[in-house]
Design a protein around this motif. Structure first.
Motif, PDB file in Angstrom:
ATOM      1  N   ASP A 102       0.826  -1.199   0.000  1.00 59.29           N
ATOM      2  CA  ASP A 102       0.000   0.000   0.000  1.00 59.29           C
ATOM      3  C   ASP A 102       0.868   1.260   0.000  1.00 59.29           C
ATOM      4  O   ASP A 102       0.510   2.265  -0.605  1.00 59.29           O
ATOM      5  CB  ASP A 102      -0.927  -0.018   1.218  1.00 59.29           C
ATOM      6  CG  ASP A 102      -1.925   1.118   1.208  1.00 59.29           C
ATOM      7  OD1 ASP A 102      -2.694   1.221   0.224  1.00 59.29           O
ATOM      8  OD2 ASP A 102      -1.939   1.908   2.163  1.00 59.29           O
ATOM      9  N   HIS A 103       2.013   1.212   0.660  1.00 59.77           N
ATOM     10  CA  HIS A 103       2.925   2.353   0.716  1.00 59.77           C
ATOM     11  C   HIS A 103       4.029   2.288  -0.336  1.00 59.77           C
ATOM     12  O   HIS A 103       4.930   3.140  -0.337  1.00 59.77           O
ATOM     13  CB  HIS A 103       3.581   2.435   2.101  1.00 59.77           C
ATOM     14  CG  HIS A 103       2.751   3.151   3.107  1.00 59.77           C
ATOM     15  ND1 HIS A 103       2.957   3.017   4.458  1.00 59.77           N
ATOM     16  CD2 HIS A 103       1.707   4.005   2.975  1.00 59.77           C
ATOM     17  CE1 HIS A 103       2.084   3.767   5.099  1.00 59.77           C
ATOM     18  NE2 HIS A 103       1.316   4.364   4.222  1.00 59.77           N
ATOM     19  N   ALA A 104       3.977   1.310  -1.214  1.00 64.87           N
ATOM     20  CA  ALA A 104       5.048   1.141  -2.196  1.00 64.87           C
ATOM     21  C   ALA A 104       5.282   2.404  -3.016  1.00 64.87           C
ATOM     22  O   ALA A 104       6.420   2.747  -3.331  1.00 64.87           O
ATOM     23  CB  ALA A 104       4.746  -0.047  -3.115  1.00 64.87           C
ATOM     24  N   VAL A 105       4.218   3.115  -3.342  1.00 62.36           N
ATOM     25  CA  VAL A 105       4.328   4.311  -4.180  1.00 62.36           C
ATOM     26  C   VAL A 105       5.225   5.375  -3.547  1.00 62.36           C
ATOM     27  O   VAL A 105       5.851   6.164  -4.261  1.00 62.36           O
ATOM     28  CB  VAL A 105       2.928   4.895  -4.501  1.00 62.36           C
ATOM     29  CG1 VAL A 105       2.275   5.480  -3.252  1.00 62.36           C
ATOM     30  CG2 VAL A 105       2.996   5.908  -5.626  1.00 62.36           C
ATOM     31  N   LEU A 106       5.347   5.378  -2.241  1.00 64.08           N
ATOM     32  CA  LEU A 106       6.218   6.367  -1.589  1.00 64.08           C
ATOM     33  C   LEU A 106       7.672   6.202  -2.023  1.00 64.08           C
ATOM     34  O   LEU A 106       8.425   7.173  -2.048  1.00 64.08           O
ATOM     35  CB  LEU A 106       6.119   6.248  -0.061  1.00 64.08           C
ATOM     36  CG  LEU A 106       4.746   6.458   0.563  1.00 64.08           C
ATOM     37  CD1 LEU A 106       4.807   6.208   2.060  1.00 64.08           C
ATOM     38  CD2 LEU A 106       4.205   7.839   0.241  1.00 64.08           C
ATOM     39  N   GLY A 107       8.058   4.989  -2.368  1.00 65.30           N
ATOM     40  CA  GLY A 107       9.430   4.706  -2.766  1.00 65.30           C
ATOM     41  C   GLY A 107       9.621   4.569  -4.265  1.00 65.30           C
ATOM     42  O   GLY A 107      10.621   4.022  -4.718  1.00 65.30           O
ATOM     43  N   GLU A 108       8.683   5.081  -5.038  1.00 64.80           N
ATOM     44  CA  GLU A 108       8.811   5.066  -6.501  1.00 64.80           C
ATOM     45  C   GLU A 108       9.745   6.191  -6.949  1.00 64.80           C
ATOM     46  O   GLU A 108      10.038   7.113  -6.178  1.00 64.80           O
ATOM     47  CB  GLU A 108       7.431   5.253  -7.139  1.00 64.80           C
ATOM     48  CG  GLU A 108       6.499   4.071  -6.987  1.00 64.80           C
ATOM     49  CD  GLU A 108       6.868   2.911  -7.875  1.00 64.80           C
ATOM     50  OE1 GLU A 108       7.375   3.125  -8.990  1.00 64.80           O
ATOM     51  OE2 GLU A 108       6.633   1.761  -7.455  1.00 64.80           O
ATOM     52  N   PRO A 109      10.202   6.155  -8.194  1.00 67.40           N
ATOM     53  CA  PRO A 109      10.979   7.280  -8.726  1.00 67.40           C
ATOM     54  C   PRO A 109      10.200   8.596  -8.558  1.00 67.40           C
ATOM     55  O   PRO A 109       8.969   8.599  -8.523  1.00 67.40           O
ATOM     56  CB  PRO A 109      11.176   6.919 -10.200  1.00 67.40           C
ATOM     57  CG  PRO A 109      11.135   5.414 -10.205  1.00 67.40           C
ATOM     58  CD  PRO A 109      10.110   5.048  -9.158  1.00 67.40           C
TER      59      PRO A 109
END
Length: 194
Positions: A119-126
């Motif tokens: 769910d929080h993966a997007v925080l660590g996207e480019p």
């Protein structure tokens, strides 16, 4: 899962007020699920939680979580085993509250940690992908005036940064933690300057 139920979930995730919590996000989480399938204690319950955790999504109401669970149970109660639905319910609570369940079942805790991290993966996207997420999130909070939105977002990001780790699992921590912290720092700078 029947094609009718799948189509209903896609319809729900295509609602016009969804800018980030849409079907593309669910599809992305399902793809991540395939990548980590070997690590899951209960893959079917995990997939149900991914599919249904935002079946109902309304930023202006506090009961979307309970309503999403009710939709899942209404659609699947007669076709899937109760223990599977119960486990999916616990995972939905975990991801939407961002806290691990109190349980003696290590597999359930591990699955909850994975779905929270997804769910929080997007925080660590480019950075570009993270900024697109930020813009989509603002659209989902269009009902809030700018000042209130900024204050809430700043508080939420500061609370995240106070954690020792943003990600609960080693996999996501190693892959995304540093970039997530950089993205959040940059977002805070933009929010505080606005």
């Amino acid at each position: 899962m029947t094609p009718v139920i799948f189509a209903e979930l896609q319809r729900r995730h295509a609602e016009p007020h969804r800018a980030h919590h849409d079907w593309a996000r669910i599809a992305g989480m399902l793809a991540m699920t395939e990548d980590i399938a070997h690590a899951l204690a209960d893959r079917p319950a995990f997939i149900l939680a991914v599919l249904f955790h935002t079946a109902v999504f309304d930023r202006t109401r506090p009961d979307s979580e309970a309503r999403s669970i009710a939709v899942m149970r209404d659609m699947l109660d007669r076709t899937l085993p109760r223990p599977m639905l119960d486990r999916a319910t616990v995972l939905i609570h975990a991801v939407l509250r961002q806290e691990l369940p109190e349980t003696d079942d290590p597999g359930l805790r591990a699955d909850a940690a994975l779905i929270c991290d997804m769910d929080h993966a997007v925080l660590g996207e480019p950075a570009a992908r993270f900024m697109a997420y930020e813009a989509a999130n603002r659209r989902e909070y269009a009902h809030l005036p700018d000042e209130r939105y900024r204050a809430g977002r700043i508080a939420a990001y500061q609370m995240l940064l106070w954690r020792d780790r943003l990600y609960l699992t080693d996999r996501f921590h190693l892959e995304r933690e540093k970039r997530a912290r950089r993205n959040i720092d940059a977002a805070l700078d933009r929010l505080e300057e606005a």
